[in-house]
Design an enzyme around this catalytic site. Structure first.
Site, PDB file in Angstrom:
ATOM      1  CD  GLU A 117      53.656 -26.003  62.230  1.00 59.87           C
ATOM      2  OE1 GLU A 117      53.328 -26.733  62.991  1.00 59.87           O
ATOM      3  OE2 GLU A 117      53.372 -26.580  61.140  1.00 59.87           O
ATOM      4  CG  HIS A 141      59.168 -28.145  60.669  1.00 60.97           C
ATOM      5  ND1 HIS A 141      58.729 -29.228  59.986  1.00 60.97           N
ATOM      6  CD2 HIS A 141      58.350 -27.172  59.992  1.00 60.97           C
ATOM      7  CE1 HIS A 141      57.998 -29.077  59.180  1.00 60.97           C
ATOM      8  NE2 HIS A 141      57.466 -27.849  58.868  1.00 60.97           N
ATOM      9  CG  HIS A 143      59.086 -27.504  54.581  1.00 52.41           C
ATOM     10  ND1 HIS A 143      58.175 -26.397  53.941  1.00 52.41           N
ATOM     11  CD2 HIS A 143      58.548 -27.552  55.653  1.00 52.41           C
ATOM     12  CE1 HIS A 143      57.176 -26.151  54.840  1.00 52.41           C
ATOM     13  NE2 HIS A 143      57.674 -26.834  55.834  1.00 52.41           N
ATOM     14  CD  GLU A 171      76.019 -40.909  58.024  1.00 51.23           C
ATOM     15  OE1 GLU A 171      76.220 -40.459  57.084  1.00 51.23           O
ATOM     16  OE2 GLU A 171      76.635 -40.319  58.824  1.00 51.23           O
ATOM     17  CG  HIS A 212      54.580 -30.521  56.670  1.00 54.35           C
ATOM     18  ND1 HIS A 212      53.583 -29.876  57.168  1.00 54.35           N
ATOM     19  CD2 HIS A 212      55.529 -29.412  56.520  1.00 54.35           C
ATOM     20  CE1 HIS A 212      53.643 -28.565  57.565  1.00 54.35           C
ATOM     21  NE2 HIS A 212      55.008 -28.360  57.316  1.00 54.35           N
TER      22      HIS A 212
HETATM   23  P1  13P Z   1      56.048 -20.640  60.010  1.00 57.18           P
HETATM   24  O1  13P Z   1      56.374 -19.704  58.936  1.00 57.18           O
HETATM   25  O2  13P Z   1      54.822 -20.136  60.714  1.00 57.18           O
HETATM   26  O3  13P Z   1      56.977 -20.972  60.680  1.00 57.18           O
HETATM   27  O4  13P Z   1      55.462 -21.723  59.263  1.00 57.18           O
HETATM   28  C1  13P Z   1      56.295 -22.415  58.348  1.00 57.18           C
HETATM   29  C2  13P Z   1      55.992 -23.886  58.358  1.00 57.18           C
HETATM   30  O5  13P Z   1      56.831 -24.756  57.871  1.00 57.18           O
HETATM   31  C3  13P Z   1      54.823 -24.600  58.856  1.00 57.18           C
HETATM   32  O6  13P Z   1      54.820 -25.768  58.890  1.00 57.18           O
HETATM   33 ZN    ZN Z   2      56.576 -26.895  57.733  1.00 62.34          ZN
END
Ligand code: 13P
Ligand code: ZN
Length: 274
Positions: A117, A141, A143, A171, A212
């Site tokens: 990413e 980023h 999940h 908040e 995602h």
């Molecule tokens: P990477 O292992 O390449 O960082 O990818 C993980 C991910 O969350 C892809 O969106």
């Molecule tokens: Zn991801």
């Protein structure tokens, strides 16, 4: 300093990775983190740099990031392993003078590469650097479970997500008064999703990727992790309410949202208020 891992930037980076792991947002290699180093960070770390690797071209370009250095998680690497094995899990990359290629100057040993990413992180760094007059340094980023789950039931609009999150924790309007951006499902890792996300990040500190995860930005590790945590917790509260199956009797009204904004001296995104 006898070890690059003692540098404040490295310590903060590793701590944030482990915090994200502890929250359960980084199954397997899920999620990634990048940090745009200060001149002082680079001075502290430079003595530990190795002979640079080859330049690797990207499909994205940002002139305002030319010559910058980033700490990045590696592609396919596990957040769980960042603290026990930083030299394989993390790296430092330098950006070329055109702002369209990177090369590894530390870490990512034995053939590792920056996160897949990296194009999205890179474009987000570029727009947030501009939007904050250079203050923004972190792109994260994760999940985050509850926010991902909400992308199955809420309309995928900035307005719907911003209102649901603002109404689920007092908040929220203070922490992200401009709201959050939402991107439809897109193929991860490429230039298209990088450009779509960075369009959202011109306005917002955070963007949601449908089915995602979440992108959050900020000037430092605490603020960025705090933003992701606040958004995810609000989504969790909303879920708990929905899961009761009960009708919502009362929520945070638009009148109250405006009152919160006034008291905390923040400007709420009026486009999301009734
Ligand atoms: P990477 O292992 O390449 O960082 O990818 C993980 C991910 O969350 C892809 O969106
Ligand atoms: Zn991801």
């Amino acid at each position: 300093m006898t070890d690059i891992l003692q540098a404040p930037a490295m310590r903060g980076f590793i701590r944030m990775c482990m915090d994200g792991w502890d929250r359960g947002w980084h199954e397997r290699n899920g999620g990634n983190l990048t940090y745009r180093m200060t001149d002082e960070d680079v001075v502290q770390c430079r003595t530990f740099f190795k002979a640079p690797g080859p330049w690797v071209m990207m499909d994205v370009q940002a002139e305002n990031l030319a010559g910058e250095y980033f700490i990045t998680t590696g592609s396919g690497k596990y957040f769980r392993n960042v603290e026990p094995d930083p030299v394989h899990s993390l790296g430092i990359v330098e950006i070329n003078e055109n702002g369209n290629a990177w090369r590894i100057v530390w870490g990512l040993e034995d053939g590792g590469k920056p996160t897949s990413e990296f194009p999205s992180h890179f474009m987000n760094h570029s727009v947030r650097k501009t939007a904050t007059n250079g203050a923004n340094r972190v792109i994260y980023h994760c999940h985050a479970t509850n926010i991902i789950a909400l992308t199955y039931i809420l309309p995928l609009t900035d307005r719907d997500f911003s209102r649901a999150l603002w109404q689920s924790a007092t908040e929220c309007p203070v922490v992200f008064p401009e709201g959050v951006g939402v991107c439809p499902w897109m193929v991860p890792g490429g230039a298209d999703i990088a450009k779509a996300t960075s369009e959202k990040m011109k306005t917002y500190q955070a963007a949601i990727w449908a089915q995602h995860g979440l992108f959050a930005s900020g000037p430092d590790f605490d603020t960025t992790f705090g933003l992701a945590h606040t958004i995810e917790k609000s989504a969790e509260i909303y879920w708990k309410v929905l899961a009761t199956g009960q009708p919502i009797r009362q929520t945070i009204t638009d009148e109250v949202l405006r009152a919160i904004a006034k008291d905390f001296n923040v400007v709420l995104n009026e486009a999301f208020l009734n």
